[in-house]
Design a protein around this motif. Sequence first.
Motif, PDB file in Angstrom:
ATOM      1  N   SER A 156       0.918  -1.518  -0.059  1.00 31.97           N
ATOM      2  CA  SER A 156       0.202  -0.245  -0.119  1.00 31.97           C
ATOM      3  C   SER A 156       0.638   1.263   0.022  1.00 31.97           C
ATOM      4  CB  SER A 156      -0.814   0.159   1.106  1.00 31.97           C
ATOM      5  OG  SER A 156       0.003   0.108   2.792  1.00 31.97           O
ATOM      6  N   ALA A 157       1.977   1.357   0.716  1.00 33.21           N
ATOM      7  CA  ALA A 157       3.607   2.383   0.815  1.00 33.21           C
ATOM      8  C   ALA A 157       3.435   2.387  -0.843  1.00 33.21           C
ATOM      9  CB  ALA A 157       3.663   2.010   1.407  1.00 33.21           C
ATOM     10  N   ARG A 158       3.727   1.501  -1.205  1.00 32.48           N
ATOM     11  CA  ARG A 158       4.676   1.795  -2.792  1.00 32.48           C
ATOM     12  C   ARG A 158       3.106   2.093  -4.263  1.00 32.48           C
ATOM     13  NH1 ARG A 158       9.291  -0.229  -3.941  1.00 32.48           N
ATOM     14  NH2 ARG A 158      10.207  -1.966  -2.121  1.00 32.48           N
ATOM     15  N   LEU A 160       0.790   4.386  -2.799  1.00 32.34           N
ATOM     16  CA  LEU A 160       0.722   5.609  -2.408  1.00 32.34           C
ATOM     17  C   LEU A 160       1.209   6.309  -2.985  1.00 32.34           C
ATOM     18  CD1 LEU A 160      -0.609   6.897   0.541  1.00 32.34           C
ATOM     19  CD2 LEU A 160       1.346   8.334  -0.102  1.00 32.34           C
ATOM     20  N   LEU A 161       2.723   6.202  -3.057  1.00 32.61           N
ATOM     21  CA  LEU A 161       3.853   6.982  -3.824  1.00 32.61           C
ATOM     22  C   LEU A 161       3.532   6.438  -4.582  1.00 32.61           C
ATOM     23  CD1 LEU A 161       6.361   8.551  -3.791  1.00 32.61           C
ATOM     24  CD2 LEU A 161       7.579   5.593  -3.097  1.00 32.61           C
ATOM     25  N   ASP A 162       3.209   5.770  -5.792  1.00 31.81           N
ATOM     26  CA  ASP A 162       2.748   5.471  -7.015  1.00 31.81           C
ATOM     27  C   ASP A 162       1.444   6.613  -7.978  1.00 31.81           C
ATOM     28  OD1 ASP A 162       3.501   4.121  -9.854  1.00 31.81           O
ATOM     29  OD2 ASP A 162       1.450   3.446  -9.237  1.00 31.81           O
ATOM     30  N   LEU A 163       0.266   6.350  -6.837  1.00 34.96           N
ATOM     31  CA  LEU A 163      -0.238   7.027  -7.023  1.00 34.96           C
ATOM     32  C   LEU A 163       0.128   8.738  -7.163  1.00 34.96           C
ATOM     33  CD1 LEU A 163      -3.269   5.888  -5.897  1.00 34.96           C
ATOM     34  CD2 LEU A 163      -2.928   6.782  -8.117  1.00 34.96           C
ATOM     35  N   ALA A 164       1.151   8.924  -5.905  1.00 36.04           N
ATOM     36  CA  ALA A 164       2.080  10.428  -6.043  1.00 36.04           C
ATOM     37  C   ALA A 164       2.520  10.839  -7.251  1.00 36.04           C
ATOM     38  CB  ALA A 164       2.323  10.888  -4.488  1.00 36.04           C
ATOM     39  N   ARG A 165       3.468  10.067  -7.567  1.00 35.12           N
ATOM     40  CA  ARG A 165       3.786  10.605  -8.727  1.00 35.12           C
ATOM     41  C   ARG A 165       2.736  10.685  -9.710  1.00 35.12           C
ATOM     42  NH1 ARG A 165       8.589   6.503  -7.047  1.00 35.12           N
ATOM     43  NH2 ARG A 165       9.999   7.717  -7.135  1.00 35.12           N
ATOM     44  N   GLN A 166       2.002  10.111  -9.863  1.00 36.62           N
ATOM     45  CA  GLN A 166       0.755  10.151 -11.399  1.00 36.62           C
ATOM     46  C   GLN A 166       0.144  11.365 -11.268  1.00 36.62           C
ATOM     47  OE1 GLN A 166      -1.255   6.209 -12.551  1.00 36.62           O
ATOM     48  NE2 GLN A 166      -0.240   5.556 -10.969  1.00 36.62           N
ATOM     49  N   HIS A 167      -0.378  11.835 -10.181  1.00 43.02           N
ATOM     50  CA  HIS A 167      -0.781  12.788 -10.284  1.00 43.02           C
ATOM     51  C   HIS A 167      -0.427  14.508  -9.972  1.00 43.02           C
ATOM     52  CE1 HIS A 167      -4.006  10.753  -8.579  1.00 43.02           C
ATOM     53  NE2 HIS A 167      -5.183  12.070  -8.694  1.00 43.02           N
ATOM     54  N   GLU A 168       1.537  13.836  -9.479  1.00 42.81           N
ATOM     55  CA  GLU A 168       2.228  15.558 -10.131  1.00 42.81           C
ATOM     56  C   GLU A 168       2.579  15.770 -11.134  1.00 42.81           C
ATOM     57  OE1 GLU A 168       7.190  16.769  -8.664  1.00 42.81           O
ATOM     58  OE2 GLU A 168       6.605  14.675  -9.178  1.00 42.81           O
ATOM     59  N   ALA A 169       2.673  14.249 -12.591  1.00 43.83           N
ATOM     60  CA  ALA A 169       2.704  14.373 -13.619  1.00 43.83           C
ATOM     61  C   ALA A 169       1.618  15.224 -14.119  1.00 43.83           C
ATOM     62  CB  ALA A 169       3.362  13.370 -14.195  1.00 43.83           C
ATOM     63  N   ALA A 170      -0.103  14.558 -14.158  1.00 45.14           N
ATOM     64  CA  ALA A 170      -0.934  15.238 -14.637  1.00 45.14           C
ATOM     65  C   ALA A 170      -1.182  16.504 -13.821  1.00 45.14           C
ATOM     66  CB  ALA A 170      -2.520  14.436 -13.470  1.00 45.14           C
ATOM     67  N   GLY A 171      -0.478  17.340 -13.320  1.00 42.02           N
ATOM     68  CA  GLY A 171      -0.278  18.840 -12.882  1.00 42.02           C
ATOM     69  C   GLY A 171      -1.227  19.398 -11.464  1.00 42.02           C
ATOM     70  N   ALA A 172      -0.457  18.229 -10.458  1.00 38.63           N
ATOM     71  CA  ALA A 172      -1.383  18.922  -9.048  1.00 38.63           C
ATOM     72  C   ALA A 172       0.034  19.444  -9.183  1.00 38.63           C
ATOM     73  CB  ALA A 172      -1.605  17.742  -8.370  1.00 38.63           C
ATOM     74  N   LEU A 184       6.719   7.302   5.790  1.00 39.57           N
ATOM     75  CA  LEU A 184       6.873   6.412   4.110  1.00 39.57           C
ATOM     76  C   LEU A 184       6.551   8.564   3.735  1.00 39.57           C
ATOM     77  CD1 LEU A 184       4.993   5.515   1.843  1.00 39.57           C
ATOM     78  CD2 LEU A 184       2.988   5.746   3.170  1.00 39.57           C
ATOM     79  N   ALA A 185       6.076  10.093   4.641  1.00 41.80           N
ATOM     80  CA  ALA A 185       5.515  11.188   4.133  1.00 41.80           C
ATOM     81  C   ALA A 185       7.363  11.764   3.248  1.00 41.80           C
ATOM     82  CB  ALA A 185       4.985  11.629   4.614  1.00 41.80           C
ATOM     83  N   GLU A 186       7.696  11.040   4.001  1.00 41.46           N
ATOM     84  CA  GLU A 186       8.803  11.332   3.915  1.00 41.46           C
ATOM     85  C   GLU A 186       9.294  11.685   2.815  1.00 41.46           C
ATOM     86  OE1 GLU A 186      13.437  11.948   6.033  1.00 41.46           O
ATOM     87  OE2 GLU A 186      12.149  10.715   6.603  1.00 41.46           O
ATOM     88  N   SER A 187       9.314   9.400   2.238  1.00 42.91           N
ATOM     89  CA  SER A 187       9.481   9.010   1.369  1.00 42.91           C
ATOM     90  C   SER A 187       9.016   9.836   0.693  1.00 42.91           C
ATOM     91  CB  SER A 187       9.411   7.776   1.229  1.00 42.91           C
ATOM     92  OG  SER A 187      10.465   7.001   2.517  1.00 42.91           O
ATOM     93  N   VAL A 188       7.889  10.074   0.127  1.00 39.11           N
ATOM     94  CA  VAL A 188       7.146  11.120  -0.314  1.00 39.11           C
ATOM     95  C   VAL A 188       7.619  12.133  -1.054  1.00 39.11           C
ATOM     96  CG1 VAL A 188       4.938  11.942  -1.277  1.00 39.11           C
ATOM     97  CG2 VAL A 188       5.061   9.123  -0.189  1.00 39.11           C
ATOM     98  N   THR A 189       7.859  13.024  -0.404  1.00 37.21           N
ATOM     99  CA  THR A 189       8.539  14.480  -0.298  1.00 37.21           C
ATOM    100  C   THR A 189       9.562  14.656  -0.591  1.00 37.21           C
ATOM    101  OG1 THR A 189       7.177  14.986   1.874  1.00 37.21           O
ATOM    102  CG2 THR A 189       9.231  16.381   1.500  1.00 37.21           C
ATOM    103  N   GLU A 190      10.361  13.892  -0.327  1.00 37.88           N
ATOM    104  CA  GLU A 190      11.329  13.345  -1.653  1.00 37.88           C
ATOM    105  C   GLU A 190      11.879  13.337  -2.789  1.00 37.88           C
ATOM    106  OE1 GLU A 190      14.320  10.730   1.135  1.00 37.88           O
ATOM    107  OE2 GLU A 190      14.485  12.404   2.371  1.00 37.88           O
ATOM    108  N   ALA A 191      10.177  12.630  -3.378  1.00 36.56           N
ATOM    109  CA  ALA A 191      10.150  12.186  -4.486  1.00 36.56           C
ATOM    110  C   ALA A 191       9.577  12.766  -5.046  1.00 36.56           C
ATOM    111  CB  ALA A 191       9.717  10.748  -4.090  1.00 36.56           C
TER     112      ALA A 191
END
Length: 268
Positions: A156-158, A160-172, A184-191
């Motif tokens: 589920s962590a992976r 979430l990270l994948d969805l975060a990247r997808q939404h960034e790429a989509a323009g969020a 996990l939040a730290e990892s997402v923030t760094e990514a």
Amino acid sequence: MRAKDIRAKAGEEPITMLTAYDAPTARLIDEAGVDIALVGDSVGNTRLGYDSTLPVTVDEVASLTAAVARATEDALVVSDMPFLSFGADADDAIENCGRMLKEANADAVKLECGPHTVELTRRLTEIGVPVQAHLGLTPQRENETGLYRQGTEEESARNLLDLARQHEAAGAFSLVLEHIPANLAESVTEALSIPTIGIGAGPDCDGQVLVVDEVIGLSERTAPFSKRFGDVRGEMKGAIDDYVDAVESGAFPAEEHSHHEDGLDDIY
């Protein structure tokens, strides 16, 4: 403040975000220098007497957003899109989101996200509607997932990270992370290159958001990841009790609270 200004804060300076549901609160938030005023669907629990956020309507969010926008000069005003205002028909979703900017004067919208919101985020940003994504605990899905900590297992962590990247790429332009493990939040923030804004997600996000009722001490309860910075509820209770006592005892209204006009004493 515009969405691009929030995006530019990633990794540079902490972002502050609070909910606001009315003009007086929005004015105080704005004067305090808060970066983002979120017209949250949390109003369902905090102010409208609902048991959850699910009954909140588009009309209610639009009305509250307009009130907040009228009282705000600097903070970015974000409308939290309520349950079923998006996710079913894409055209209806775009119309509902666009209404917040066009009619209620919001600066952006927030979506509780999943795989179904990636393309919607892309379409909205393409037509000029800034989108703040929201991952982790998503109260609008409470009937499916429950209100439990998200991203606690590797899969589920992976995801979430994948969805975060997808939404960034989509323009969020930013991403809210709610009630997920701090590491996990730290990892997402760094990514990501866009800023993350945490609520119950630890100190390593680019910013923090809380429900204003909990911050000022208006709510009866405070979430375990929140903090009470005042006691507005206590102050209100004391003032209301004093008012009742004053009226019942005859102490209010006093002479200074009344006025008299000559020539009216004998009209009966």
